[in-house]
Design an enzyme around this catalytic site. Structure first.
Site, PDB file in Angstrom:
ATOM      1  N   ARG A  81      -6.757   7.881  42.990  1.00 19.09           N
ATOM      2  CA  ARG A  81      -6.923   7.043  44.176  1.00 19.09           C
ATOM      3  C   ARG A  81      -7.428   5.691  43.712  1.00 19.09           C
ATOM      4  NH1 ARG A  81     -11.075   8.076  47.493  1.00 19.09           N
ATOM      5  NH2 ARG A  81     -12.275   8.568  45.650  1.00 19.09           N
TER       6      ARG A  81
ATOM      7  N   ARG B  78     -11.477  -1.449  50.316  1.00 19.31           N
ATOM      8  CA  ARG B  78     -12.483  -1.501  51.373  1.00 19.31           C
ATOM      9  C   ARG B  78     -12.252  -2.770  52.182  1.00 19.31           C
ATOM     10  NH1 ARG B  78     -18.061  -1.183  48.524  1.00 19.31           N
ATOM     11  NH2 ARG B  78     -17.770   1.045  48.218  1.00 19.31           N
TER      12      ARG B  78
ATOM     13  N   ARG C 256     -12.291   9.962  23.655  1.00 26.23           N
ATOM     14  CA  ARG C 256     -12.189   8.517  23.543  1.00 26.23           C
ATOM     15  C   ARG C 256     -13.597   8.035  23.216  1.00 26.23           C
ATOM     16  NH1 ARG C 256      -8.899   4.784  22.221  1.00 26.23           N
ATOM     17  NH2 ARG C 256      -9.054   2.844  23.379  1.00 26.23           N
TER      18      ARG C 256
ATOM     19  N   ARG D  57     -16.371  -4.782  28.628  1.00 21.10           N
ATOM     20  CA  ARG D  57     -17.472  -5.153  29.519  1.00 21.10           C
ATOM     21  C   ARG D  57     -18.583  -5.810  28.726  1.00 21.10           C
ATOM     22  NH1 ARG D  57     -19.353  -0.151  33.185  1.00 21.10           N
ATOM     23  NH2 ARG D  57     -20.054   0.840  31.269  1.00 21.10           N
TER      24      ARG D  57
ATOM     25  N   GLU E  43     -19.008  -3.921  25.054  1.00 17.38           N
ATOM     26  CA  GLU E  43     -18.515  -2.536  24.964  1.00 17.38           C
ATOM     27  C   GLU E  43     -17.061  -2.549  24.520  1.00 17.38           C
ATOM     28  OE1 GLU E  43     -20.214  -0.267  28.277  1.00 17.38           O
ATOM     29  OE2 GLU E  43     -18.256   0.674  28.439  1.00 17.38           O
TER      30      GLU E  43
ATOM     31  N   TYR F  30     -16.049  15.296  31.893  1.00 13.73           N
ATOM     32  CA  TYR F  30     -16.885  14.161  32.260  1.00 13.73           C
ATOM     33  C   TYR F  30     -17.772  14.565  33.425  1.00 13.73           C
ATOM     34  CZ  TYR F  30     -18.831   9.820  33.645  1.00 13.73           C
ATOM     35  OH  TYR F  30     -19.748   8.846  33.955  1.00 13.73           O
TER      36      TYR F  30
ATOM     37  N   ASP G 248     -20.952  12.960  35.843  1.00 15.44           N
ATOM     38  CA  ASP G 248     -21.949  11.946  36.161  1.00 15.44           C
ATOM     39  C   ASP G 248     -23.325  12.614  36.069  1.00 15.44           C
ATOM     40  OD1 ASP G 248     -20.891   9.402  36.507  1.00 15.44           O
ATOM     41  OD2 ASP G 248     -20.177   9.843  38.540  1.00 15.44           O
TER      42      ASP G 248
HETATM   43  P1  FDA Z   1     -25.773  14.452  26.412  1.00 17.67           P
HETATM   44  O1  FDA Z   1     -24.681  14.001  25.588  1.00 17.67           O
HETATM   45  O2  FDA Z   1     -26.598  13.491  27.156  1.00 17.67           O
HETATM   46  O3  FDA Z   1     -26.744  15.441  25.629  1.00 17.67           O
HETATM   47  C1  FDA Z   1     -26.280  16.315  24.620  1.00 17.67           C
HETATM   48  C2  FDA Z   1     -27.305  16.290  23.496  1.00 17.67           C
HETATM   49  O4  FDA Z   1     -27.014  17.335  22.568  1.00 17.67           O
HETATM   50  C3  FDA Z   1     -27.286  14.984  22.702  1.00 17.67           C
HETATM   51  O5  FDA Z   1     -28.578  14.419  22.679  1.00 17.67           O
HETATM   52  C4  FDA Z   1     -26.862  15.427  21.300  1.00 17.67           C
HETATM   53  O6  FDA Z   1     -27.482  14.676  20.260  1.00 17.67           O
HETATM   54  C5  FDA Z   1     -27.328  16.875  21.274  1.00 17.67           C
HETATM   55  N1  FDA Z   1     -26.617  17.703  20.299  1.00 17.67           N
HETATM   56  C6  FDA Z   1     -25.276  17.846  20.184  1.00 17.67           C
HETATM   57  N2  FDA Z   1     -24.995  18.671  19.147  1.00 17.67           N
HETATM   58  C7  FDA Z   1     -26.186  19.046  18.614  1.00 17.67           C
HETATM   59  C8  FDA Z   1     -26.547  19.862  17.505  1.00 17.67           C
HETATM   60  N3  FDA Z   1     -25.617  20.448  16.729  1.00 17.67           N
HETATM   61  N4  FDA Z   1     -27.859  20.038  17.215  1.00 17.67           N
HETATM   62  C9  FDA Z   1     -28.810  19.430  17.976  1.00 17.67           C
HETATM   63  N5  FDA Z   1     -28.514  18.625  19.027  1.00 17.67           N
HETATM   64  C10 FDA Z   1     -27.225  18.437  19.342  1.00 17.67           C
HETATM   65  N6  FDA Z   1     -23.318   8.937  34.664  1.00 17.67           N
HETATM   66  C11 FDA Z   1     -23.756   8.393  35.839  1.00 17.67           C
HETATM   67  O7  FDA Z   1     -24.143   9.140  36.745  1.00 17.67           O
HETATM   68  N7  FDA Z   1     -23.798   7.043  36.002  1.00 17.67           N
HETATM   69  C12 FDA Z   1     -23.397   6.173  35.031  1.00 17.67           C
HETATM   70  O8  FDA Z   1     -23.440   4.954  35.231  1.00 17.67           O
HETATM   71  C13 FDA Z   1     -22.942   6.724  33.798  1.00 17.67           C
HETATM   72  N8  FDA Z   1     -22.547   5.924  32.790  1.00 17.67           N
HETATM   73  C14 FDA Z   1     -21.989   6.450  31.653  1.00 17.67           C
HETATM   74  C15 FDA Z   1     -21.500   5.587  30.675  1.00 17.67           C
HETATM   75  C16 FDA Z   1     -20.897   6.113  29.536  1.00 17.67           C
HETATM   76  C17 FDA Z   1     -20.366   5.181  28.481  1.00 17.67           C
HETATM   77  C18 FDA Z   1     -20.770   7.514  29.399  1.00 17.67           C
HETATM   78  C19 FDA Z   1     -20.062   8.110  28.202  1.00 17.67           C
HETATM   79  C20 FDA Z   1     -21.295   8.368  30.346  1.00 17.67           C
HETATM   80  C21 FDA Z   1     -21.915   7.848  31.483  1.00 17.67           C
HETATM   81  N9  FDA Z   1     -22.467   8.674  32.453  1.00 17.67           N
HETATM   82  C22 FDA Z   1     -22.912   8.123  33.640  1.00 17.67           C
HETATM   83  C23 FDA Z   1     -22.511  10.146  32.266  1.00 17.67           C
HETATM   84  C24 FDA Z   1     -23.844  10.661  31.641  1.00 17.67           C
HETATM   85  O9  FDA Z   1     -24.012  10.063  30.376  1.00 17.67           O
HETATM   86  C25 FDA Z   1     -23.800  12.193  31.519  1.00 17.67           C
HETATM   87  O10 FDA Z   1     -23.731  12.761  32.806  1.00 17.67           O
HETATM   88  C26 FDA Z   1     -25.002  12.845  30.821  1.00 17.67           C
HETATM   89  O11 FDA Z   1     -25.421  12.127  29.713  1.00 17.67           O
HETATM   90  C27 FDA Z   1     -24.642  14.248  30.394  1.00 17.67           C
HETATM   91  O12 FDA Z   1     -25.774  14.932  29.882  1.00 17.67           O
HETATM   92  P2  FDA Z   1     -25.597  16.148  28.861  1.00 17.67           P
HETATM   93  O13 FDA Z   1     -26.931  16.771  28.701  1.00 17.67           O
HETATM   94  O14 FDA Z   1     -24.460  17.004  29.283  1.00 17.67           O
HETATM   95  O15 FDA Z   1     -25.084  15.478  27.499  1.00 17.67           O
END
Ligand code: FDA
Length: 367
Positions: free
Chosen positions: A170, A174, A247, A278, A298, A346, A348
């Site tokens: 979508r 607005r 990506r 950005r 970025e 993905y 949020d």
């Molecule tokens: P996250 O990746 O945060 O945590 C996983 C952890 O596991 C990491 O710290 C990693 O180091 C650790 N790990 C992995 N393997 C390991 C190992 N073998 N041993 C020890 N530790 C290990 N959302 C939103 O609501 N508003 C926003 O504006 C944005 N903006 C945004 C921008 C960008 C560029 C991205 C990529 C994502 C967003 N998000 C977002 C999404 C947001 O980042 C996401 O919802 C959370 O970070 C997810 O949290 P997790 O705990 O799932 O993963």
């Protein structure tokens, strides 16, 4: 012996740890990075909270989630209103009456709707086969050419005609003069940065940074009755069904000797000849008044295993691979797989918190 070893201190791991700790369970949270918080971690540069892994704006429609995070940290009233620079002109996003005025000079919703309808009739196709055709069918040629095509091609590193149409399901338009990017009822940035949220969640819980689970898996597994794993699911299974693709992004951060660089937290750079998508000016997330400012460019980039995995590639091939891992993961009783990397999706922030709370509910249903 701990009850839970939690691998990963992002929002999923931290929410799970907090809730388990509240129920009297002993937890150890480990993270391979040198800090806690996963991708919401903020770095303090010159008194400014810098979103190290990309701009993070908290938004949700779910009042319970909003109240949940507000237990730990207060949020400011930041409203995301990104601006796009394209072909030398600035445009407001998301597509709204301001954008239509900037594009076409139209001043009323009726004029804007008529113009848009005309564009869609002229350029839309009945059965869109790729992203370009899909966008033309949803918003017509002017918006596509100026505000979608080159930005999307930079983001994905592919021509819009080679991208699947489902990427753009979508394109909300607005017919109000309203630059608020999100439609959610609740929105803001934690005052003092996201680390306050993570510290609140992990208060009183044992944590260990610079600790990679795979450096000594047997040792870590023996520390606890159960494991909550939030790392990459393919890595957990030693890539036996193949590697899942992502990506990636590269961030270039600069401290500038001026108080205000671009006047907005987020400015998109749409044109193909600019390699970044950005520029984030972090102080505007918190209405900062410091003498200096920090900006981050970025750059989207192809992912290779040594780079950070940001966005899962949601195509059939990767989904097929993921399903094999998921099926195997479901047979392992003593491990809970959760979060964006273990579920290869993905999320949020509000969604990953909701998912962690649902996992907690299942895990502790009898308590
Ligand atoms: P996250 O990746 O945060 O945590 C996983 C952890 O596991 C990491 O710290 C990693 O180091 C650790 N790990 C992995 N393997 C390991 C190992 N073998 N041993 C020890 N530790 C290990 N959302 C939103 O609501 N508003 C926003 O504006 C944005 N903006 C945004 C921008 C960008 C560029 C991205 C990529 C994502 C967003 N998000 C977002 C999404 C947001 O980042 C996401 O919802 C959370 O970070 C997810 O949290 P997790 O705990 O799932 O993963």
């Amino acid at each position: 012996m701990k009850d839970y070893l939690i691998v990963g201190s992002g929002l999923f791991g931290s929410v799970f740890a907090h809730e388990a700790n509240k129920r009297g369970k002993k937890c150890l949270v480990i993270d391979k990075r040198n800090h806690l918080g996963g991708n919401v971690y903020c770095e303090n540069i010159a008194g400014i909270q810098v979103h190290k892994y990309g701009a993070h704006i908290f938004h949700t429609n779910d009042e319970a989630i909003w109240q949940y995070v507000n237990q730990f940290v207060k949020f400011n009233n930041y409203v995301n209103s990104p601006v796009a620079l394209a072909k030398g002109k600035l445009y407001n996003l998301p597509f709204n009456m301001n954008t239509f005025y900037q594009l076409w000079g139209v001043k009323t919703p009726a004029e804007a709707a008529e113009k848009l309808q005309h564009q869609i009739e002229q350029y839309g196709v009945p059965n869109p086969q790729n992203l370009e055709e899909q966008a033309l069918s949803l918003v017509g040629k002017d918006i596509y050419d100026i505000l979608i095509k080159e930005y999307t091609e930079k983001q994905w590193g592919k021509k819009a005609t080679e991208l699947p149409s489902f990427i753009i399901k979508r394109l909300p338009v607005r017919f109000r003069f309203d630059n608020n990017y999100f439609n959610d009822r609740f929105q803001g940035i934690p005052i003092g940065g996201y680390n306050g949220l993570i510290n609140g969640l992990l208060d009183g819980i044992e944590t260990l940074t610079d600790a990679d689970y795979f450096a000594d898996r047997t040792y870590y597994d023996n520390l606890a009755e159960k494991v909550v794993y939030t790392g990459k699911i393919d890595e957990y299974f030693a890539y036996e069904f193949g590697q899942l693709e992502y990506r990636s992004l590269r961030f270039e951060t600069e401290l500038l000797n001026q108080p205000n660089y671009q006047g907005n937290a987020v400015i998109n750079y749409n044109d193909a000849d600019i390699p970044f998508t950005r520029i984030i000016e972090h102080k505007h997330f918190e209405f900062g008044t410091q003498e200096k400012t920090v900006i981050t460019r970025e750059y989207p980039q192809n992912w290779t295993p040594e780079k950070e995995a940001y966005y899962p590639v949601n195509d059939d091939k990767n989904q097929r691979i993921y399903k094999q891992y998921r099926t195997k993961a479901d047979t392992i009783e003593k491990v809970i797989f959760g979060g964006r990397l273990a579920e290869y999706r993905y999320y949020d922030m509000h969604q990953v918190i909701a998912s962690a709370l649902k996992t907690v509910k299942n895990e502790f249903q009898n308590q």
